[in-house]
Design a protein around this motif. Structure first.
Motif, short mmCIF file in Angstrom:
data_model
loop_
_atom_site.label_atom_id
_atom_site.label_comp_id
_atom_site.label_asym_id
_atom_site.label_seq_id
_atom_site.Cartn_x
_atom_site.Cartn_y
_atom_site.Cartn_z
N THR A 33 60.15 -28.41 -33.75
CA THR A 33 60.37 -26.97 -33.73
C THR A 33 59.95 -26.48 -32.34
OG1 THR A 33 59.97 -26.63 -36.09
CG2 THR A 33 59.57 -24.75 -34.64
N MET A 34 60.75 -25.62 -31.75
CA MET A 34 60.45 -25.06 -30.44
C MET A 34 60.25 -23.56 -30.56
SD MET A 34 60.45 -27.71 -28.50
CE MET A 34 60.39 -26.97 -26.87
N GLY A 35 59.31 -23.05 -29.80
CA GLY A 35 59.02 -21.63 -29.89
C GLY A 35 58.78 -21.00 -28.54
N TRP A 36 58.92 -19.70 -28.51
CA TRP A 36 58.55 -18.90 -27.35
C TRP A 36 57.44 -17.93 -27.78
CZ3 TRP A 36 60.16 -19.55 -22.43
CH2 TRP A 36 61.33 -20.30 -22.21
N ALA A 49 59.68 -16.01 -30.78
CA ALA A 49 60.83 -16.58 -31.47
C ALA A 49 60.62 -18.07 -31.66
CB ALA A 49 62.12 -16.33 -30.68
N ALA A 50 61.27 -18.62 -32.69
CA ALA A 50 61.20 -20.05 -32.94
C ALA A 50 62.56 -20.55 -33.43
CB ALA A 50 60.12 -20.37 -33.98
N ILE A 51 62.79 -21.83 -33.20
CA ILE A 51 64.04 -22.45 -33.62
C ILE A 51 63.74 -23.83 -34.17
CG2 ILE A 51 64.52 -23.34 -31.30
CD1 ILE A 51 67.52 -22.73 -31.87
N SER A 52 64.38 -24.17 -35.27
CA SER A 52 64.18 -25.47 -35.89
C SER A 52 64.80 -26.58 -35.05
CB SER A 52 64.77 -25.48 -37.29
OG SER A 52 66.18 -25.29 -37.22
N GLU A 89 57.50 -2.76 -22.49
CA GLU A 89 56.51 -3.47 -23.29
C GLU A 89 56.81 -4.96 -23.48
OE1 GLU A 89 58.04 -0.62 -24.01
OE2 GLU A 89 58.64 -0.52 -26.14
N ASP A 90 57.96 -5.41 -22.98
CA ASP A 90 58.26 -6.85 -22.99
C ASP A 90 57.60 -7.57 -21.81
OD1 ASP A 90 61.59 -6.02 -24.04
OD2 ASP A 90 59.95 -6.80 -25.29
N THR A 91 57.02 -6.82 -20.91
CA THR A 91 56.35 -7.42 -19.76
C THR A 91 55.22 -8.33 -20.21
OG1 THR A 91 56.87 -5.54 -18.32
CG2 THR A 91 55.00 -6.92 -17.68
N ALA A 92 55.26 -9.58 -19.77
CA ALA A 92 54.27 -10.57 -20.19
C ALA A 92 54.57 -11.90 -19.50
CB ALA A 92 54.30 -10.76 -21.71
N VAL A 93 53.65 -12.83 -19.64
CA VAL A 93 53.93 -14.22 -19.30
C VAL A 93 54.51 -14.87 -20.55
CG1 VAL A 93 53.00 -16.43 -18.57
CG2 VAL A 93 52.08 -14.30 -17.61
N TYR A 94 55.66 -15.49 -20.40
CA TYR A 94 56.35 -16.11 -21.53
C TYR A 94 56.12 -17.62 -21.49
CZ TYR A 94 58.61 -11.79 -22.88
OH TYR A 94 58.85 -10.52 -23.32
N TYR A 95 55.72 -18.15 -22.64
CA TYR A 95 55.42 -19.57 -22.77
C TYR A 95 56.37 -20.24 -23.76
CZ TYR A 95 50.93 -18.31 -20.64
OH TYR A 95 49.95 -17.85 -19.80
N CYS A 96 56.79 -21.42 -23.40
CA CYS A 96 57.54 -22.29 -24.29
C CYS A 96 56.54 -23.24 -24.95
CB CYS A 96 58.56 -23.06 -23.47
SG CYS A 96 59.44 -24.34 -24.34
N ALA A 97 56.79 -23.60 -26.21
CA ALA A 97 55.88 -24.49 -26.91
C ALA A 97 56.65 -25.35 -27.90
CB ALA A 97 54.80 -23.69 -27.63
N ALA A 98 56.06 -26.50 -28.22
CA ALA A 98 56.67 -27.45 -29.15
C ALA A 98 55.72 -27.74 -30.30
CB ALA A 98 57.03 -28.74 -28.42
N LYS A 107 50.99 -20.22 -34.23
CA LYS A 107 50.65 -20.64 -32.88
C LYS A 107 49.83 -21.92 -32.85
CE LYS A 107 47.84 -17.87 -30.85
NZ LYS A 107 47.30 -16.65 -30.20
N LEU A 108 48.89 -22.07 -33.77
CA LEU A 108 48.00 -23.23 -33.78
C LEU A 108 48.72 -24.54 -34.08
CD1 LEU A 108 44.79 -21.79 -35.48
CD2 LEU A 108 45.15 -22.32 -33.07
N GLU A 109 49.92 -24.45 -34.66
CA GLU A 109 50.66 -25.66 -34.99
C GLU A 109 51.52 -26.16 -33.83
OE1 GLU A 109 52.69 -24.72 -38.66
OE2 GLU A 109 50.90 -25.23 -39.84
N TYR A 110 51.52 -25.41 -32.73
CA TYR A 110 52.23 -25.84 -31.52
C TYR A 110 51.23 -26.61 -30.66
CZ TYR A 110 56.22 -22.98 -32.77
OH TYR A 110 57.31 -22.44 -33.41
N ASP A 111 51.55 -27.86 -30.34
CA ASP A 111 50.55 -28.68 -29.66
C ASP A 111 50.89 -28.99 -28.21
OD1 ASP A 111 51.36 -32.09 -30.78
OD2 ASP A 111 52.60 -30.50 -29.92
N LEU A 112 52.03 -28.50 -27.74
CA LEU A 112 52.39 -28.72 -26.34
C LEU A 112 52.92 -27.41 -25.79
CD1 LEU A 112 52.64 -30.79 -24.04
CD2 LEU A 112 55.01 -31.15 -24.77
#
Length: 123
Positions: A33-36, A49-52, A89-98, A107-112
């Motif tokens: 699963t990948m998320g932003w 957001a997340a995608i399977s 209000e969308d201003t932010a640092v955006y992170y990708c995670a797996a 969030k805690l289930e994303y390990d990378l």
């Protein structure tokens, strides 16, 4: 070395669009699963957001629903976030995670995590 690298951030006026990319390397992420997520100054990192793994299931935070679209190309080991109708209000640092689990927005289930890319929306 396993890593996620985001790109595509920048400065845009309110109402504009940006497209973020997250390239994965060192491992095949087609089963993940990948998320932003995003983090604004002084605030906690929040789910966007997340995608399977198949791309068939997506989920969005209420604040971005209808404006952002997450997608992925497993052949390219890349996940995308198309952001339209951007707001200040969308201003932010955006992170990708797996996440090496079934579909999740926790969030805690994303390990990378990637290093993040700055998105700044001017009002």
């Amino acid at each position: 070395q396993v890593q996620l690298v985001e790109s595509g951030g920048g400065l845009v006026q309110a109402g504009g669009s940006l497209s973020l990319s997250c390239a994965a390397s060192g491992r095949t992420f087609s089963s993940y699963t990948m998320g932003w997520f995003r983090q604004a100054p002084g605030k906690e990192r929040e789910f966007v957001a997340a995608i399977s793994w198949s791309g068939l299931t997506t989920y969005y935070a209420d604040s971005v629903k209808g404006r952002f679209t997450i997608s992925r190309d497993n052949a390219k080991n890349t996940v995308y976030l198309q952001m339209n109708s951007l707001k200040f209000e969308d201003t932010a640092v955006y992170y990708c995670a797996a996440a090496p689990v079934g579909f999740t927005i926790v969030k805690l289930e994303y390990d990378l995590w990637g290093q993040g890319t700055q998105v700044t929306v001017s009002s």
